[in-house]
Design a protein around this motif. Structure first.
Motif, PDB file in Angstrom:
ATOM      1  N   HIS A  66       0.838  -1.199   0.000  1.00 40.39           N
ATOM      2  CA  HIS A  66       0.000   0.000   0.000  1.00 40.39           C
ATOM      3  C   HIS A  66       0.873   1.250   0.000  1.00 40.39           C
ATOM      4  CE1 HIS A  66      -2.896   3.025   1.446  1.00 40.39           C
ATOM      5  NE2 HIS A  66      -3.802   2.244   0.870  1.00 40.39           N
ATOM      6  N   GLU A  67       1.904   1.283   0.831  1.00 35.81           N
ATOM      7  CA  GLU A  67       2.797   2.439   0.867  1.00 35.81           C
ATOM      8  C   GLU A  67       3.553   2.593  -0.450  1.00 35.81           C
ATOM      9  OE1 GLU A  67       3.190   4.866   3.091  1.00 35.81           O
ATOM     10  OE2 GLU A  67       1.445   3.983   4.072  1.00 35.81           O
ATOM     11  N   LEU A  68       3.942   1.460  -1.043  1.00 41.58           N
ATOM     12  CA  LEU A  68       4.652   1.509  -2.321  1.00 41.58           C
ATOM     13  C   LEU A  68       3.787   2.135  -3.409  1.00 41.58           C
ATOM     14  CD1 LEU A  68       7.237   0.754  -3.851  1.00 41.58           C
ATOM     15  CD2 LEU A  68       6.216  -1.482  -4.322  1.00 41.58           C
ATOM     16  N   LEU A  69       2.511   1.722  -3.473  1.00 42.71           N
ATOM     17  CA  LEU A  69       1.612   2.300  -4.473  1.00 42.71           C
ATOM     18  C   LEU A  69       1.323   3.764  -4.175  1.00 42.71           C
ATOM     19  CD1 LEU A  69      -1.181  -0.222  -5.573  1.00 42.71           C
ATOM     20  CD2 LEU A  69       0.597   0.858  -6.959  1.00 42.71           C
ATOM     21  N   LEU A  70       1.176   4.103  -2.889  1.00 47.28           N
ATOM     22  CA  LEU A  70       0.938   5.505  -2.533  1.00 47.28           C
ATOM     23  C   LEU A  70       2.084   6.393  -2.992  1.00 47.28           C
ATOM     24  CD1 LEU A  70      -0.687   5.663   1.030  1.00 47.28           C
ATOM     25  CD2 LEU A  70      -1.658   6.396  -1.161  1.00 47.28           C
ATOM     26  N   ASP A  71       3.311   5.876  -2.889  1.00 50.16           N
ATOM     27  CA  ASP A  71       4.474   6.659  -3.324  1.00 50.16           C
ATOM     28  C   ASP A  71       4.452   6.927  -4.819  1.00 50.16           C
ATOM     29  OD1 ASP A  71       5.440   6.756  -0.754  1.00 50.16           O
ATOM     30  OD2 ASP A  71       6.812   5.052  -1.015  1.00 50.16           O
ATOM     31  N   HIS A  72       3.690   6.132  -5.558  1.00 46.69           N
ATOM     32  CA  HIS A  72       3.617   6.304  -7.012  1.00 46.69           C
ATOM     33  C   HIS A  72       2.193   6.614  -7.453  1.00 46.69           C
ATOM     34  CE1 HIS A  72       7.374   4.025  -6.381  1.00 46.69           C
ATOM     35  NE2 HIS A  72       7.814   4.764  -7.382  1.00 46.69           N
ATOM     36  N   THR A  73       1.470   7.279  -6.566  1.00 42.32           N
ATOM     37  CA  THR A  73       0.146   7.798  -6.885  1.00 42.32           C
ATOM     38  C   THR A  73       0.226   9.315  -6.902  1.00 42.32           C
ATOM     39  OG1 THR A  73      -0.977   5.914  -5.876  1.00 42.32           O
ATOM     40  CG2 THR A  73      -2.257   7.930  -6.128  1.00 42.32           C
ATOM     41  N   HIS A  74      -0.246   9.924  -7.973  1.00 50.79           N
ATOM     42  CA  HIS A  74      -0.087  11.369  -8.193  1.00 50.79           C
ATOM     43  C   HIS A  74      -1.457  12.009  -8.372  1.00 50.79           C
ATOM     44  CE1 HIS A  74       4.189  10.414  -8.991  1.00 50.79           C
ATOM     45  NE2 HIS A  74       3.672   9.340  -9.604  1.00 50.79           N
ATOM     46  N   GLU A  75      -1.744  12.994  -7.539  1.00 52.18           N
ATOM     47  CA  GLU A  75      -3.047  13.639  -7.553  1.00 52.18           C
ATOM     48  C   GLU A  75      -2.916  15.099  -7.977  1.00 52.18           C
ATOM     49  OE1 GLU A  75      -6.539  14.695  -4.302  1.00 52.18           O
ATOM     50  OE2 GLU A  75      -5.562  12.727  -4.248  1.00 52.18           O
ATOM     51  N   THR A  76      -3.770  15.511  -8.906  1.00 51.17           N
ATOM     52  CA  THR A  76      -3.808  16.890  -9.384  1.00 51.17           C
ATOM     53  C   THR A  76      -5.192  17.465  -9.156  1.00 51.17           C
ATOM     54  OG1 THR A  76      -2.191  16.405 -11.129  1.00 51.17           O
ATOM     55  CG2 THR A  76      -3.495  18.422 -11.367  1.00 51.17           C
ATOM     56  N   GLY A  77      -5.252  18.568  -8.434  1.00 52.32           N
ATOM     57  CA  GLY A  77      -6.513  19.277  -8.258  1.00 52.32           C
ATOM     58  C   GLY A  77      -6.524  20.511  -9.137  1.00 52.32           C
ATOM     59  N   PHE A  78      -7.529  20.641  -9.984  1.00 47.50           N
ATOM     60  CA  PHE A  78      -7.606  21.776 -10.907  1.00 47.50           C
ATOM     61  C   PHE A  78      -8.348  22.923 -10.203  1.00 47.50           C
ATOM     62  CE2 PHE A  78      -7.021  17.972 -13.360  1.00 47.50           C
ATOM     63  CZ  PHE A  78      -6.130  18.333 -14.367  1.00 47.50           C
ATOM     64  N   HIS A  79      -7.647  23.570  -9.279  1.00 47.73           N
ATOM     65  CA  HIS A  79      -8.246  24.614  -8.453  1.00 47.73           C
ATOM     66  C   HIS A  79      -8.698  25.795  -9.313  1.00 47.73           C
ATOM     67  CE1 HIS A  79      -6.914  22.712  -4.699  1.00 47.73           C
ATOM     68  NE2 HIS A  79      -5.794  22.410  -5.345  1.00 47.73           N
ATOM     69  N   GLY A  80      -9.883  26.273  -9.017  1.00 48.10           N
ATOM     70  CA  GLY A  80     -10.390  27.449  -9.719  1.00 48.10           C
ATOM     71  C   GLY A  80     -10.928  27.163 -11.099  1.00 48.10           C
ATOM     72  N   ASP A  81     -10.917  25.911 -11.517  1.00 42.88           N
ATOM     73  CA  ASP A  81     -11.444  25.568 -12.844  1.00 42.88           C
ATOM     74  C   ASP A  81     -12.930  25.285 -12.719  1.00 42.88           C
ATOM     75  OD1 ASP A  81     -12.227  23.873 -15.152  1.00 42.88           O
ATOM     76  OD2 ASP A  81     -10.117  24.104 -15.688  1.00 42.88           O
ATOM     77  N   ASP A  82     -13.728  26.066 -13.426  1.00 45.98           N
ATOM     78  CA  ASP A  82     -15.186  25.915 -13.343  1.00 45.98           C
ATOM     79  C   ASP A  82     -15.760  25.199 -14.555  1.00 45.98           C
ATOM     80  OD1 ASP A  82     -14.673  27.859 -15.167  1.00 45.98           O
ATOM     81  OD2 ASP A  82     -16.071  29.342 -14.366  1.00 45.98           O
ATOM     82  N   GLY A  83     -14.925  24.486 -15.292  1.00 42.61           N
ATOM     83  CA  GLY A  83     -15.395  23.789 -16.479  1.00 42.61           C
ATOM     84  C   GLY A  83     -16.440  22.740 -16.149  1.00 42.61           C
ATOM     85  N   SER A  84     -17.447  22.665 -16.999  1.00 44.96           N
ATOM     86  CA  SER A  84     -18.509  21.680 -16.791  1.00 44.96           C
ATOM     87  C   SER A  84     -18.164  20.338 -17.409  1.00 44.96           C
ATOM     88  CB  SER A  84     -19.819  22.193 -17.387  1.00 44.96           C
ATOM     89  OG  SER A  84     -19.647  22.485 -18.767  1.00 44.96           O
ATOM     90  N   SER A  85     -17.147  20.292 -18.276  1.00 48.31           N
ATOM     91  CA  SER A  85     -16.730  19.029 -18.878  1.00 48.31           C
ATOM     92  C   SER A  85     -15.236  19.045 -19.123  1.00 48.31           C
ATOM     93  CB  SER A  85     -17.478  18.774 -20.191  1.00 48.31           C
ATOM     94  OG  SER A  85     -17.092  19.715 -21.173  1.00 48.31           O
ATOM     95  N   PHE A  86     -14.644  17.852 -19.052  1.00 43.40           N
ATOM     96  CA  PHE A  86     -13.239  17.647 -19.377  1.00 43.40           C
ATOM     97  C   PHE A  86     -13.190  16.807 -20.642  1.00 43.40           C
ATOM     98  CE2 PHE A  86      -9.824  18.031 -15.855  1.00 43.40           C
ATOM     99  CZ  PHE A  86     -10.153  19.357 -15.657  1.00 43.40           C
ATOM    100  N   MET A  87     -12.474  17.278 -21.658  1.00 41.84           N
ATOM    101  CA  MET A  87     -12.265  16.504 -22.878  1.00 41.84           C
ATOM    102  C   MET A  87     -10.789  16.151 -22.959  1.00 41.84           C
ATOM    103  SD  MET A  87     -14.725  18.687 -25.430  1.00 41.84           S
ATOM    104  CE  MET A  87     -14.448  20.246 -24.577  1.00 41.84           C
ATOM    105  N   LEU A  88     -10.498  14.862 -23.076  1.00 39.53           N
ATOM    106  CA  LEU A  88      -9.136  14.360 -22.950  1.00 39.53           C
ATOM    107  C   LEU A  88      -8.723  13.643 -24.220  1.00 39.53           C
ATOM    108  CD1 LEU A  88      -7.745  12.434 -19.893  1.00 39.53           C
ATOM    109  CD2 LEU A  88      -7.646  11.373 -22.148  1.00 39.53           C
ATOM    110  N   ALA A  89      -7.484  13.843 -24.647  1.00 38.62           N
ATOM    111  CA  ALA A  89      -6.963  13.153 -25.837  1.00 38.62           C
ATOM    112  C   ALA A  89      -5.547  12.667 -25.576  1.00 38.62           C
ATOM    113  CB  ALA A  89      -6.981  14.075 -27.049  1.00 38.62           C
ATOM    114  N   TRP A  90      -5.298  11.395 -25.919  1.00 42.11           N
ATOM    115  CA  TRP A  90      -3.931  10.865 -25.914  1.00 42.11           C
ATOM    116  C   TRP A  90      -3.273  11.213 -27.236  1.00 42.11           C
ATOM    117  CZ3 TRP A  90      -1.928   8.493 -21.654  1.00 42.11           C
ATOM    118  CH2 TRP A  90      -2.833   8.085 -20.673  1.00 42.11           C
ATOM    119  N   VAL A  91      -2.027  11.673 -27.200  1.00 39.49           N
ATOM    120  CA  VAL A  91      -1.313  12.085 -28.407  1.00 39.49           C
ATOM    121  C   VAL A  91      -0.044  11.256 -28.527  1.00 39.49           C
ATOM    122  CG1 VAL A  91      -0.320  14.001 -29.702  1.00 39.49           C
ATOM    123  CG2 VAL A  91      -2.239  14.410 -28.133  1.00 39.49           C
ATOM    124  N   GLY A  92       0.116  10.586 -29.663  1.00 42.13           N
ATOM    125  CA  GLY A  92       1.282   9.743 -29.869  1.00 42.13           C
ATOM    126  C   GLY A  92       1.119   8.395 -29.193  1.00 42.13           C
TER     127      GLY A  92
END
Length: 807
Positions: A66-92
């Protein structure tokens, strides 16, 4: 409004959109939304409550892991973003680059929707994001067009700006050649009416339809544009740089309604063109076959004509005709064979599946009472992890929906076996089978995902289903098959989102709750036999979607959702978990086993495993080997021929397979064994006792029924004036495009629907029902308005029109 009530209401109104599944690889583009757009749910009254239950194997991780996975878990909070939808694309491919558009829309008038967009970019598989909005001058990007990424694995990207067409002569696009690091603005001489389409192999060739029905072409990745045709209805790429398109000088809407469209072809980007058919309703191209729907005589039913030489010659497909109340649907196809659904007369919600010969002309019955709902959704699924396997649902005469599977490309269909760890109630033990939820279910909000299989994960299928005498609409569970659908295992209780990683060596799943937040995921290294539980965050989120790099090579999974920010407003959150540091051991030879595909215990040893005339033995990972296949993993297999049996044959034209046997019997009304079919103006006499080898079958010797085809010089009925009898090599004029946004990704990836209907994107009134192509390929454009035909089914419902159908 309290944010908890808001989020709960949003979930009920439809949260998921465009995330992985349905066959041929994970989606290249995804959309996650928290905007309520009207939840529409429809259930069939025939669905019954499931009685069978099973105990899922779940266990927490050890503190060390559990600690090993936690060390390689990355969280991003998009503070202040009021978007109603997220559109995501993988490139390459393998680049780890993700582009995310966060959009908030503000309706202003009937012609233009305002709003704002933020562009984020990640270079490490979603572990971190940075705001790259300055690269597009903070321009508002069209929400419905989303992000368009080049075909295959290049780094070309196109964003389409939302510009009022009443105020400016042309729109604006942003193009990038470096995977979205930098963008170049391009002023267009027209306003796009749809997402810009790439050529399926070369991304420098772009085509798009304008709002005034003009077809525009760029041969230099959008730097310069030229209009090549006016009055365009729809288009598709053919072989090479061939483009097929339909148009009308009399007005597109009326021409499509009356079957007066002209089908043309250009092979030099509109310098010259030729007319290859007139008076058509619709057309489509798939697997090298060009189909067109026509009415041969005024007031007569519609029929299908097909060409296998890019439109030089057409022949009438030997299929039942369809009235305006029926439709044709190309379910799947390649250069060997086409699966075609023909709707039954009346509002029956079912039809018949036919399979073609290798010319796409002669069709044989494959499956009757095939479910095809009024929402234009078919449950037909190509299981890509094992050759020849297809899943679908039938509407039985008693009104119940049941699942069937074919292991030989539609030659035979059978019910799915009951999972080994599930028991049925006493009253249904005689008719106790597993039933799989297909496209109807996510469309109606019953399950969040369709069946999932991957070519690199041999034999693996993950699907929602229920056990009993028919499909159940109450609490579907997750089932796994490791042998291509022959046997199944009940693995997770309730609806989940799931993804296949490391070429099948790792499966990840998250509970798809509508009413509460989550903070844990489940992962399995033994094809779902048992699951480990990992708490990926201390601050639970409302789940919006699951994303992983297309192709199953990755060991990273990204979870998207939202929770309250400091100001008590919903904040987008992305959490990426990297399993590479948990499964550190590279697999070696002792971790693999040789596995004979399609093998059934107790079968004759000579024919056991024989499908399509040959056996395949795979080198695949042992279930109990917890190791890493790695990015260099390649599916290894050996092939050997089989003797021919009746299973290598389908019933010929004019014959049908008798229930529960392999015998082909003459259809009523066709009393002799000689069939006469008109091909290219000459009579083709087919003398047969009822059997025709399945296209692509490689069996040798054994059962060999006589079948003779003689094409005589005797001329038969001429093709109607619909088709050109001879076509000049030089072509004369014009290309065109317009395909509904919901069909864009399908068209580019490999096929297009046989279509004859106006597109949603251009707000045309529906007239006829249309055919829906069920091919599942990578989407190249994110479409926030995409329906359940995208990779991840949506829980939101459509309007009541049938614009997504094609006749």
């Amino acid at each position: 409004m309290n944010w908890r009530l808001l989020i709960f209401g949003v979930w009920l109104l439809g949260l998921f959109e465009d995330v992985v599944v349905h066959g041929k690889g994970n989606a290249k583009t995804l959309t996650f939304s928290r905007t309520p757009r009207g939840y529409w749910r429809r259930k069939r009254d025939t669905w019954t409550s499931g009685q069978a239950r099973f105990t899922a194997c779940k266990s927490p991780l050890s503190p060390k892991d559990h600690e090993l996975l936690l060390d390689h878990t990355h969280e991003t909070g998009f503070h202040g973003d009021d978007g109603s939808s997220f559109m995501l694309a993988w490139v390459g491919d393998g680049t780890g680059i993700i582009l995310v558009l966060s959009t908030v829309s503000v309706p202003s008038d009937l012609f233009y929707e305002g709003g704002s967009t933020r562009l984020y970019r990640s270079e490490d598989f979603g572990k971190s994001f940075h705001d790259n909005s300055n690269a597009i001058n903070n321009t508002f990007i069209k929400k419905d067009f989303g992000i368009c990424a080049g075909p295959g694995n290049p780094q070309q990207v196109i964003l389409t700006a939302n510009i009022p067409f009443t105020e400016t002569p042309g729109g604006v696009i942003f193009t990038s050649m470096d995977a979205g690091r930098k963008f170049r603005p391009v002023q267009l001489p027209f306003h796009p009416a749809q997402a810009i389409q790439f050529h399926y192999q070369d991304p420098k060739y772009l085509v798009v339809i304008s709002i005034d029905d003009g077809l525009w072409l760029s041969q230099d990745f959008g730097n310069t544009w030229s209009e090549v045709h006016e009055g365009v209805q729809t288009f598709t790429w053919g072989s090479g740089i061939t483009i097929f398109f339909s148009s009308s000088p009399k007005g597109t809407v009326e021409a499509a309604r009356r079957g007066e469209l002209i089908l043309r072809r250009t092979q030099d980007f509109g310098q010259t063109f030729t007319t290859i058919a007139k008076n058509i309703f619709s057309f489509g191209y798939i697997g090298g076959f060009l189909f067109t729907s026509v009415m041969e005589k005024l007031g007569s039913p519609r029929v299908i004509y097909v060409s296998s030489d890019q439109g030089d010659h057409f022949n009438k497909a030997q299929l039942p005709s369809a009235t305006t109340e029926q439709f044709y649907s190309v379910l799947d196809g390649d250069e060997d064979m086409i699966f075609m659904h023909v709707d039954n007369p009346g509002d029956t919600y079912f039809g018949t599946i036919y399979t073609s010969d290798n010319r796409g002309i002669l069709y044989s019955k494959s499956l009757e009472r095939h479910l095809f709902g009024g929402e234009a959704k078919s449950d037909f699924t190509n299981v890509t992890s094992l050759r020849g396997v297809y899943l679908t649902n039938i509407l039985d005469e008693d009104g119940l929906i049941r699942s069937v599977i074919s292991f030989d490309r539609g030659g035979q269909w059978r019910f799915l076996k009951k999972p080994e760890n599930v028991e049925c109630s006493e009253n249904i033990k005689k008719k106790c089978n597993l039933h799989i939820h297909g496209e109807h279910s996510p469309f109606s909000g019953i399950t969040p995902m369709l069946p999932l299989s991957e070519p690199t994960a041999t034999g693996l299928i993950i699907a929602h289903g229920s056990v009993g005498d028919s499909i159940s609409a109450t609490r579907p569970d997750v089932y796994v098959s490791g042998d291509g659908g022959y046997t199944w295992w009940g693995t997770l209780r309730g609806p989940h989102l799931y993804s296949i990683l490391d070429s099948g060596g790792l499966i990840v799943a998250l509970e798809a709750h509508r009413d509460r937040q989550i903070n844990s995921l489940k992962f399995s290294t033994d094809e779902g036999q048992c699951w480990n539980i990992f708490n990926f965050t201390d601050h639970p989120i409302f789940l919006a979607g699951l994303a992983s790099e297309p192709g199953t090579k990755t060991m990273n999974i990204s979870i998207f959702g939202y929770r309250p920010d400091d100001d008590d407003q919903p904040m987008w959150v992305a959490v990426t978990v990297d399993f590479e540091h948990l499964l550190t051991r590279e697999c070696d030879e002792k971790d693999y086993v040789m596995w004979l595909a399609h093998s059934e215990y107790g079968n004759d040893t000579e024919t056991d495993g024989c499908v399509m005339g040959y056996k395949e033995t795979f080198r695949r990972l042992r279930k109990l080997s917890a190791c890493r296949n790695g990015r260099g993993y390649v599916v290894s297999k050996q092939q050997s021929p089989c003797p021919c049996t009746k299973e290598d044959y389908m019933c010929d034209y004019g014959f049908y397979r008798h229930e529960d046997t392999l015998d082909c019997l003459p259809q009523p009304g066709l009393l002799n064994q000689t069939q006469e079919i008109c091909l290219n103006g000459n009579l083709d006499d087919i003398q047969t006792i009822g059997y025709r080898k399945i296209p692509g079958d490689k069996c040798e010797g054994g059962f060999n029924p006589p079948r003779k085809e003689d094409i005589t010089k005797k001329h038969c009925e001429k093709l109607s004036s619909t088709f050109s009898s001879s076509l000049p090599k030089g072509i004369k004029a014009v290309i065109v495009v317009c395909t509904c946004i919901g069909l864009i990704g399908l068209v580019i990836a490999g096929g297009i629907i046989i279509m004859s209907r106006k597109t949603n994107c251009r707000h045309r009134s529906p007239t006829y029902r249309f055919t829906v192509l069920q091919l599942q390929e990578e989407e190249m454009c994110v479409n926030s308005e995409s329906g359940p035909s995208s990779k991840q089914p949506s829980l939101e419902g459509p309007d009541d029109s049938d614009d997504d159908l094609i006749e």
